[in-house]
Design a protein around this motif. Structure first.
Motif, PDB file in Angstrom:
ATOM      1  N   ALA A 221     -43.962  11.917  11.144  1.00  0.00           N
ATOM      2  CA  ALA A 221     -44.780  10.955  10.382  1.00  0.00           C
ATOM      3  C   ALA A 221     -45.921  10.686  11.226  1.00  0.00           C
ATOM      4  O   ALA A 221     -47.047  10.370  10.847  1.00  0.00           O
TER       5      ALA A 221
ATOM      6  N   VAL B 137     -39.291  -0.429  -1.011  1.00  0.00           N
ATOM      7  CA  VAL B 137     -39.103   0.028   0.768  1.00  0.00           C
ATOM      8  C   VAL B 137     -39.223  -1.363   1.393  1.00  0.00           C
ATOM      9  O   VAL B 137     -38.977  -2.461   2.005  1.00  0.00           O
ATOM     10  N   LYS B 138     -40.804  -1.310   1.143  1.00  0.00           N
ATOM     11  CA  LYS B 138     -41.811  -2.586   1.440  1.00  0.00           C
ATOM     12  C   LYS B 138     -41.495  -3.843   1.238  1.00  0.00           C
ATOM     13  O   LYS B 138     -41.321  -4.809   1.811  1.00  0.00           O
TER      14      LYS B 138
ATOM     15  N   LYS C  94     -41.660   4.218  -1.068  1.00  0.00           N
ATOM     16  CA  LYS C  94     -42.085   2.940  -0.010  1.00  0.00           C
ATOM     17  C   LYS C  94     -42.517   1.935  -0.775  1.00  0.00           C
ATOM     18  O   LYS C  94     -42.071   0.975  -0.397  1.00  0.00           O
TER      19      LYS C  94
ATOM     20  N   VAL D  99     -39.350   3.119   9.132  1.00  0.00           N
ATOM     21  CA  VAL D  99     -39.605   3.817   7.904  1.00  0.00           C
ATOM     22  C   VAL D  99     -40.188   4.696   7.138  1.00  0.00           C
ATOM     23  O   VAL D  99     -39.354   5.521   6.306  1.00  0.00           O
ATOM     24  N   ASN D 100     -41.427   5.138   8.090  1.00  0.00           N
ATOM     25  CA  ASN D 100     -42.291   6.314   7.670  1.00  0.00           C
ATOM     26  C   ASN D 100     -41.207   7.306   8.306  1.00  0.00           C
ATOM     27  O   ASN D 100     -41.516   8.420   7.734  1.00  0.00           O
TER      28      ASN D 100
ATOM     29  N   TYR E 118     -40.879  -6.325   7.950  1.00  0.00           N
ATOM     30  CA  TYR E 118     -42.021  -5.924   8.492  1.00  0.00           C
ATOM     31  C   TYR E 118     -42.549  -7.854   9.490  1.00  0.00           C
ATOM     32  O   TYR E 118     -43.643  -7.499   9.990  1.00  0.00           O
TER      33      TYR E 118
ATOM     34  N   ASN F 247     -43.603   8.271  -1.282  1.00  0.00           N
ATOM     35  CA  ASN F 247     -44.625   7.209  -0.546  1.00  0.00           C
ATOM     36  C   ASN F 247     -45.039   7.012  -2.174  1.00  0.00           C
ATOM     37  O   ASN F 247     -45.245   5.473  -1.706  1.00  0.00           O
TER      38      ASN F 247
ATOM     39  N   ALA G  68     -42.470  -0.607  10.143  1.00  0.00           N
ATOM     40  CA  ALA G  68     -43.570   0.679   9.562  1.00  0.00           C
ATOM     41  C   ALA G  68     -42.828   1.937   9.596  1.00  0.00           C
ATOM     42  O   ALA G  68     -42.995   3.366   9.680  1.00  0.00           O
TER      43      ALA G  68
ATOM     44  N   LEU H 109     -38.537   8.726   5.694  1.00  0.00           N
ATOM     45  CA  LEU H 109     -39.369   8.472   4.715  1.00  0.00           C
ATOM     46  C   LEU H 109     -39.489   9.968   4.413  1.00  0.00           C
ATOM     47  O   LEU H 109     -39.129  11.333   4.245  1.00  0.00           O
TER      48      LEU H 109
END
Length: 130
Positions: free
Chosen positions: A109, A59-60, A56, A78-79, A67, A52, A75, A82
Motif C-alpha cells: 500500500a 471506514v474513515k 475507505k 487501514v490502507n 485517526y 478506495n 491510516a 484495504l
C-alpha cells in the motif's frame, strides 16, 4: 470525472501495482502472457479504485476517533487492510493477483501510494484533471 482523466488514473494505479509486484514484498500478479498480466493489473487497479472510493470513506468516518488519537497513523493500517481486501476480491473474481499477508499489504500500500503520487506529479494537469 471525464473519461480521459479516469483512464489515466487507472493506468497510473496499474503501473504502481506493477512496480509493487517487482519488489520482493509479497505482492504477486500472474498471467500466462504479458497481455494477461497487463489485463490483470488494469482490473485490479479498477477494483483498487472502487474499494478506495466506496469503503475507505466509510471506514474513515466510523474510525474518526482512531485517526485523531493516533495522529493519523492508523491510516497506514487501514490502507494495508484495504489493500488486503483488494487482493481478496481479485482472488474471488478469478484474477491471478495475490498478497502474502498483512505486512506485504502494508508495504504494498505504501509503494502504490508513493508511485501513484510520483506519477501524478509527472503527468501534466491537462491530462489528469483531478
Amino acid at each position: 470525472m471525464r473519461p480521459i482523466p479516469f483512464v489515466v488514473h487507472v493506468i497510473v494505479v496499474a503501473v504502481a501495482l506493477w512496480v509493487c509486484t517487482l519488489l520482493p514484498i509479497g505482492v504477486h500478479a500472474g498471467g500466462s502472457s504479458t497481455g494477461a498480466r497487463i489485463g490483470t493489473l488494469l482490473v485490479v487497479a479498477l477494483i483498487f479504485g472502487l474499494v478506495n472510493a466506496v469503503i475507505k470513506p466509510i471506514v474513515k468516518t466510523v474510525g474518526c476517533a482512531f485517526y485523531v488519537i493516533t495522529l493519523g497513523l492508523i491510516a497506514l493500517v487501514v490502507n494495508a487492510l484495504l489493500f488486503l481486501l483488494v487482493g481478496w476480491i481479485a482472488d474471488k473474481v478469478g484474477l491471478t493477483f495475490s498478497i502474502d499477508g498483512f505486512w506485504s499489504a502494508f508495504w504494498g500500500a505504501i509503494v502504490v501510494a508513493v508511485v501513484s503520487w510520483l506519477l501524478h506529479v509527472i503527468i501534466p494537469d491537462s491530462i489528469d484533471e483531478r
